[in-house]
Design a protein around this motif. Sequence first.
Motif, PDB file in Angstrom:
ATOM      1  N   VAL A  58     -18.437  -6.820  29.121  1.00 55.10           N
ATOM      2  CA  VAL A  58     -18.594  -5.575  28.375  1.00 55.10           C
ATOM      3  C   VAL A  58     -19.409  -5.768  27.100  1.00 55.10           C
ATOM      4  CG1 VAL A  58     -17.372  -3.771  27.104  1.00 55.10           C
ATOM      5  CG2 VAL A  58     -16.494  -4.560  29.313  1.00 55.10           C
ATOM      6  N   LEU A  59     -18.984  -6.694  26.222  1.00 52.82           N
ATOM      7  CA  LEU A  59     -19.643  -6.831  24.922  1.00 52.82           C
ATOM      8  C   LEU A  59     -21.085  -7.305  25.033  1.00 52.82           C
ATOM      9  CD1 LEU A  59     -19.493  -6.576  21.897  1.00 52.82           C
ATOM     10  CD2 LEU A  59     -18.518  -8.883  21.781  1.00 52.82           C
ATOM     11  N   PRO A  60     -21.386  -8.398  25.761  1.00 53.50           N
ATOM     12  CA  PRO A  60     -22.792  -8.825  25.819  1.00 53.50           C
ATOM     13  C   PRO A  60     -23.706  -7.789  26.459  1.00 53.50           C
ATOM     14  CG  PRO A  60     -21.452 -10.106  27.346  1.00 53.50           C
ATOM     15  CD  PRO A  60     -20.508  -9.347  26.476  1.00 53.50           C
ATOM     16  N   MET A  61     -23.243  -7.130  27.499  1.00 54.53           N
ATOM     17  CA  MET A  61     -24.075  -6.109  28.133  1.00 54.53           C
ATOM     18  C   MET A  61     -24.254  -4.904  27.218  1.00 54.53           C
ATOM     19  SD  MET A  61     -25.164  -7.275  30.927  1.00 54.53           S
ATOM     20  CE  MET A  61     -24.839  -8.458  32.245  1.00 54.53           C
ATOM     21  N   LEU A  62     -23.202  -4.541  26.490  1.00 59.13           N
ATOM     22  CA  LEU A  62     -23.297  -3.428  25.544  1.00 59.13           C
ATOM     23  C   LEU A  62     -24.301  -3.735  24.436  1.00 59.13           C
ATOM     24  CD1 LEU A  62     -22.290  -0.687  24.502  1.00 59.13           C
ATOM     25  CD2 LEU A  62     -20.446  -1.917  23.321  1.00 59.13           C
ATOM     26  N   LEU A  63     -24.246  -4.961  23.907  1.00 57.08           N
ATOM     27  CA  LEU A  63     -25.192  -5.353  22.859  1.00 57.08           C
ATOM     28  C   LEU A  63     -26.625  -5.380  23.391  1.00 57.08           C
ATOM     29  CD1 LEU A  63     -23.163  -8.193  21.096  1.00 57.08           C
ATOM     30  CD2 LEU A  63     -23.527  -5.855  20.314  1.00 57.08           C
ATOM     31  N   PHE A  64     -26.788  -5.805  24.638  1.00 56.52           N
ATOM     32  CA  PHE A  64     -28.123  -5.800  25.247  1.00 56.52           C
ATOM     33  C   PHE A  64     -28.665  -4.369  25.321  1.00 56.52           C
ATOM     34  CE2 PHE A  64     -30.982  -5.577  28.911  1.00 56.52           C
ATOM     35  CZ  PHE A  64     -31.858  -6.609  28.639  1.00 56.52           C
ATOM     36  N   VAL A  65     -27.825  -3.435  25.740  1.00 59.03           N
ATOM     37  CA  VAL A  65     -28.242  -2.028  25.821  1.00 59.03           C
ATOM     38  C   VAL A  65     -28.571  -1.486  24.433  1.00 59.03           C
ATOM     39  CG1 VAL A  65     -27.465   0.316  26.386  1.00 59.03           C
ATOM     40  CG2 VAL A  65     -26.987  -1.580  27.955  1.00 59.03           C
ATOM     41  N   VAL A  66     -27.732  -1.822  23.448  1.00 63.64           N
ATOM     42  CA  VAL A  66     -27.972  -1.356  22.082  1.00 63.64           C
ATOM     43  C   VAL A  66     -29.302  -1.890  21.549  1.00 63.64           C
ATOM     44  CG1 VAL A  66     -27.129  -1.532  19.699  1.00 63.64           C
ATOM     45  CG2 VAL A  66     -25.532  -1.055  21.551  1.00 63.64           C
ATOM     46  N   MET A  67     -29.669  -3.113  21.929  1.00 63.18           N
ATOM     47  CA  MET A  67     -30.951  -3.675  21.510  1.00 63.18           C
ATOM     48  C   MET A  67     -32.132  -2.925  22.132  1.00 63.18           C
ATOM     49  SD  MET A  67     -31.034  -6.237  19.307  1.00 63.18           S
ATOM     50  CE  MET A  67     -32.595  -7.035  19.680  1.00 63.18           C
ATOM     51  N   CYS A  68     -31.972  -2.486  23.363  1.00 64.14           N
ATOM     52  CA  CYS A  68     -33.101  -1.903  24.097  1.00 64.14           C
ATOM     53  C   CYS A  68     -33.262  -0.398  23.909  1.00 64.14           C
ATOM     54  CB  CYS A  68     -32.967  -2.207  25.593  1.00 64.14           C
ATOM     55  SG  CYS A  68     -33.149  -3.955  26.009  1.00 64.14           S
ATOM     56  N   VAL A  69     -32.164   0.308  23.628  1.00 60.66           N
ATOM     57  CA  VAL A  69     -32.237   1.774  23.527  1.00 60.66           C
ATOM     58  C   VAL A  69     -33.184   2.240  22.422  1.00 60.66           C
ATOM     59  CG1 VAL A  69     -30.897   3.818  22.881  1.00 60.66           C
ATOM     60  CG2 VAL A  69     -30.048   2.282  24.645  1.00 60.66           C
ATOM     61  N   PRO A  70     -33.127   1.687  21.196  1.00 62.21           N
ATOM     62  CA  PRO A  70     -34.092   2.145  20.178  1.00 62.21           C
ATOM     63  C   PRO A  70     -35.543   1.939  20.606  1.00 62.21           C
ATOM     64  CG  PRO A  70     -32.321   0.903  19.154  1.00 62.21           C
ATOM     65  CD  PRO A  70     -32.165   0.720  20.622  1.00 62.21           C
ATOM     66  N   ALA A  71     -35.825   0.839  21.291  1.00 66.03           N
ATOM     67  CA  ALA A  71     -37.197   0.606  21.768  1.00 66.03           C
ATOM     68  C   ALA A  71     -37.608   1.678  22.765  1.00 66.03           C
ATOM     69  CB  ALA A  71     -37.296  -0.782  22.397  1.00 66.03           C
ATOM     70  N   ALA A  72     -36.690   2.034  23.673  1.00 67.02           N
ATOM     71  CA  ALA A  72     -36.996   3.075  24.649  1.00 67.02           C
ATOM     72  C   ALA A  72     -37.235   4.418  23.965  1.00 67.02           C
ATOM     73  CB  ALA A  72     -35.853   3.189  25.664  1.00 67.02           C
ATOM     74  N   ILE A  73     -36.456   4.711  22.929  1.00 68.63           N
ATOM     75  CA  ILE A  73     -36.647   5.972  22.190  1.00 68.63           C
ATOM     76  C   ILE A  73     -38.009   5.985  21.497  1.00 68.63           C
ATOM     77  CG2 ILE A  73     -35.792   7.343  20.259  1.00 68.63           C
ATOM     78  CD1 ILE A  73     -32.969   6.403  21.000  1.00 68.63           C
ATOM     79  N   MET A  74     -38.381   4.867  20.881  1.00 71.54           N
ATOM     80  CA  MET A  74     -39.686   4.776  20.218  1.00 71.54           C
ATOM     81  C   MET A  74     -40.820   4.997  21.209  1.00 71.54           C
ATOM     82  SD  MET A  74     -39.143   1.523  17.670  1.00 71.54           S
ATOM     83  CE  MET A  74     -37.695   1.392  16.651  1.00 71.54           C
ATOM     84  N   VAL A  75     -40.671   4.418  22.394  1.00 73.84           N
ATOM     85  CA  VAL A  75     -41.697   4.576  23.422  1.00 73.84           C
ATOM     86  C   VAL A  75     -41.795   6.047  23.840  1.00 73.84           C
ATOM     87  CG1 VAL A  75     -42.194   4.096  25.846  1.00 73.84           C
ATOM     88  CG2 VAL A  75     -41.616   2.223  24.295  1.00 73.84           C
ATOM     89  N   ALA A  76     -40.645   6.678  24.036  1.00 74.99           N
ATOM     90  CA  ALA A  76     -40.646   8.084  24.436  1.00 74.99           C
ATOM     91  C   ALA A  76     -41.316   8.963  23.382  1.00 74.99           C
ATOM     92  CB  ALA A  76     -39.216   8.555  24.690  1.00 74.99           C
ATOM     93  N   VAL A  77     -41.032   8.683  22.114  1.00 76.01           N
ATOM     94  CA  VAL A  77     -41.643   9.450  21.022  1.00 76.01           C
ATOM     95  C   VAL A  77     -43.151   9.220  20.986  1.00 76.01           C
ATOM     96  CG1 VAL A  77     -41.772   9.677  18.516  1.00 76.01           C
ATOM     97  CG2 VAL A  77     -39.546   9.521  19.641  1.00 76.01           C
TER      98      VAL A  77
END
Length: 302
Positions: A58-77
């Motif tokens: 749970v924790l390592p996968m959650l942290l991995f997602v948290v690392m990648c989500v802002p990048a995905a948002i920046m790309v979308a913008v």
Amino acid sequence: MAVEHPLATPPGDQTRIHDIGYRGYDGPRLGRSYATRSLYSQSLRGSYGLGRSVKSKVLPMLLFVVMCVPAAIMVAVAVATKAKDLPLDYTRYAIVMQAVISLYVASQAPQSVSRDLRFKTVPLYFSRPIETADYVRAKYAALASALLVLTAAPLLVLYIGALLAKLDFADQTEGFAQGLVSVTLLSLLFAGIGLVIASVTPRRGFGIAAVIAVMTISYGAVSTLQAIAEAQNSASAIPWIGLFSPVTLIDGVQSAFLGATSAFPGAAGPSHGQGVVYVLVVLGLIAAAYGLLVRRYRKVGL
């Protein structure tokens, strides 16, 4: 099939010798390199909870997602607004997300080594062809690789998004390469510090708290002193103060040599000459962490 050989014993004595057919192993001996690779593979998988319980994932996968989500948002913008550049440089991303990275190190460094100390399994490793240096290299490389995956994945998301947004290919490739160099150094440095701290105690909870404390307190203290130096018009001292925190060390290296904008107060990043000192300190800390781990496990394995 087991064969029983009854002994000549007095009546009423039920003692028996059982031949259960143990035989020596005559197959191939794969040796140290195979054992080291296996330990590296299992440690790397364990850093993301693979092969372990759902709770461990749970924790390592959650942290991995948290690392990648802002990048995905920046790309979308960037794609939606047809921007001419990304909102954040590749070299800045890991510095901005340092809290997530520190939390990952704090959670996974003790998981990698503290359990071996707690359950006293380290001497069992050394009863095989594997040696102390092999154990340390495997554990160090596994955590550094896990950190590199954590920090490089969002950069890859940014890079692919930048190409989809039809930004300049040469500029984005150069920035992506600089970002990879930066997160590689960060992964090696943070992994070494985390493992050294975690190897001191067999208690996982203590290891987690100690890693968080070192990462947080050092960065907070350095940032405060740098702000005071700027307020006192001592801008020349700001780069030297940055030598005392892992995060500011990476910031100083990339601002001196990788074209990054410094996060130091007043953007007073180190010069090229000072940057050489930063690089030497980073490499020295990595080498020192490895040496301390080898000495620590030589004592533990006795």
